[in-house]
Design a protein around this motif. Sequence first.
Motif, short mmCIF file in Angstrom:
data_model
loop_
_atom_site.label_atom_id
_atom_site.label_comp_id
_atom_site.label_asym_id
_atom_site.label_seq_id
_atom_site.Cartn_x
_atom_site.Cartn_y
_atom_site.Cartn_z
N PRO A 1 13.87 -22.30 61.01
CA PRO A 1 15.26 -22.64 60.67
C PRO A 1 16.29 -21.91 61.52
O PRO A 1 17.30 -22.50 61.89
N GLU A 2 16.03 -20.67 61.86
CA GLU A 2 17.01 -19.92 62.65
C GLU A 2 17.05 -20.37 64.11
O GLU A 2 17.95 -19.99 64.85
N ASP A 3 16.09 -21.20 64.50
CA ASP A 3 16.03 -21.68 65.89
C ASP A 3 16.54 -23.11 66.07
O ASP A 3 16.52 -23.61 67.19
N VAL A 4 16.96 -23.76 65.00
CA VAL A 4 17.41 -25.15 65.16
C VAL A 4 18.78 -25.20 65.81
O VAL A 4 19.59 -24.28 65.68
N SER A 5 19.03 -26.29 66.48
CA SER A 5 20.30 -26.48 67.19
C SER A 5 21.39 -26.98 66.23
O SER A 5 21.11 -27.44 65.12
N ALA A 6 22.61 -26.94 66.70
CA ALA A 6 23.73 -27.49 65.94
C ALA A 6 23.54 -28.99 65.74
O ALA A 6 23.87 -29.53 64.68
N VAL A 7 22.97 -29.66 66.73
CA VAL A 7 22.71 -31.10 66.62
C VAL A 7 21.70 -31.37 65.51
O VAL A 7 21.86 -32.30 64.72
N PHE A 8 20.67 -30.53 65.40
CA PHE A 8 19.67 -30.71 64.35
C PHE A 8 20.30 -30.48 62.97
O PHE A 8 19.96 -31.18 62.02
N LYS A 9 21.20 -29.52 62.87
CA LYS A 9 21.88 -29.29 61.60
C LYS A 9 22.69 -30.52 61.21
O LYS A 9 22.77 -30.88 60.03
N CYS A 10 23.29 -31.19 62.18
CA CYS A 10 24.02 -32.43 61.89
C CYS A 10 23.07 -33.55 61.50
O CYS A 10 23.41 -34.40 60.68
N PHE A 11 21.87 -33.55 62.05
CA PHE A 11 20.84 -34.50 61.63
C PHE A 11 20.53 -34.29 60.15
O PHE A 11 20.46 -35.24 59.37
N VAL A 12 20.35 -33.03 59.74
CA VAL A 12 20.06 -32.73 58.33
C VAL A 12 21.23 -33.19 57.45
O VAL A 12 21.03 -33.79 56.40
N ARG A 13 22.45 -32.93 57.91
CA ARG A 13 23.62 -33.39 57.16
C ARG A 13 23.57 -34.90 56.98
O ARG A 13 23.78 -35.41 55.88
N VAL B 1 21.01 -36.90 56.98
CA VAL B 1 19.93 -37.30 56.06
C VAL B 1 20.32 -37.03 54.60
O VAL B 1 20.17 -37.90 53.75
N VAL B 2 20.81 -35.83 54.31
CA VAL B 2 21.13 -35.51 52.92
C VAL B 2 22.30 -36.35 52.41
O VAL B 2 22.36 -36.68 51.23
N GLU B 3 23.21 -36.73 53.31
CA GLU B 3 24.29 -37.63 52.90
C GLU B 3 23.77 -39.05 52.69
O GLU B 3 24.15 -39.71 51.73
N ALA B 4 22.88 -39.50 53.57
CA ALA B 4 22.32 -40.85 53.44
C ALA B 4 21.51 -40.98 52.15
O ALA B 4 21.48 -42.05 51.54
N LYS B 5 20.88 -39.90 51.74
CA LYS B 5 20.09 -39.92 50.51
C LYS B 5 20.95 -39.68 49.26
O LYS B 5 20.45 -39.75 48.15
N GLY B 6 22.22 -39.39 49.47
CA GLY B 6 23.14 -39.23 48.34
C GLY B 6 23.15 -37.87 47.69
O GLY B 6 23.62 -37.71 46.57
N MET C 1 24.55 -35.06 49.21
CA MET C 1 25.76 -34.35 49.61
C MET C 1 26.76 -35.34 50.18
O MET C 1 26.39 -36.43 50.61
N LYS C 2 28.01 -34.92 50.19
CA LYS C 2 29.06 -35.68 50.85
C LYS C 2 30.07 -34.69 51.40
O LYS C 2 30.58 -33.85 50.66
N ASP C 3 30.30 -34.75 52.69
CA ASP C 3 31.25 -33.86 53.37
C ASP C 3 31.00 -32.38 53.06
O ASP C 3 31.93 -31.61 52.84
N GLY C 4 29.73 -31.99 53.02
CA GLY C 4 29.38 -30.59 52.80
C GLY C 4 29.40 -30.14 51.35
O GLY C 4 29.20 -28.97 51.08
N GLU C 5 29.63 -31.07 50.44
CA GLU C 5 29.64 -30.73 49.01
C GLU C 5 28.44 -31.36 48.33
O GLU C 5 28.13 -32.53 48.54
N LEU C 6 27.76 -30.57 47.50
CA LEU C 6 26.62 -31.09 46.77
C LEU C 6 27.05 -32.11 45.73
O LEU C 6 28.05 -31.91 45.03
N LEU C 7 26.31 -33.17 45.64
CA LEU C 7 26.48 -34.14 44.56
C LEU C 7 25.42 -33.75 43.53
O LEU C 7 24.29 -34.23 43.53
#
Length: 133
Positions: free
Chosen positions: A58-70, A72-77, A79-85
């Motif tokens: 986790p400490e080695d992932v890129s900023a782009v990968f972090k946006c990928f995770v964002r 995915v978690v938004e697509a799955k519902g 999170m939205k805009d960095g806030e947990l649903l």
Amino acid sequence: MKFLLLACVVVSCFILSWSQLVPSPPEAALSDASKNCMVKENVDSEAVFGFKSGKIRPEDVSAVFKCFVRCVVEAKGYMKDGELLEENVVKAAENITSVEQVRKIISNCKVHKGSNVCETSFNIYMCISSELK
């Protein structure tokens, strides 16, 4: 000439057998959200499977990968805009542990803010993932 032909056949067989021993990542194992986000964020399957397998820490992932995770978690519902649903996370995790435990995990993890929305989403995802193990 026969030796050269034989050498080419041996090398070809070796390459073919090696490629079968080291299969490419199974794209079918990815959710549609992951596949779509890989394209959107320009992340390759090697990075995704490297992360999932623990080869990429986790400490080695890129900023782009972090946006990928964002993505995915938004697509799955979750999170939205960095806030947990929160209710969506509770519903998704209630088969893993008790609702009370999920709410406690959410409470502990939602405070892991980052310097931007992608980093916040990644931090919260990592916290919840580790707590649910």
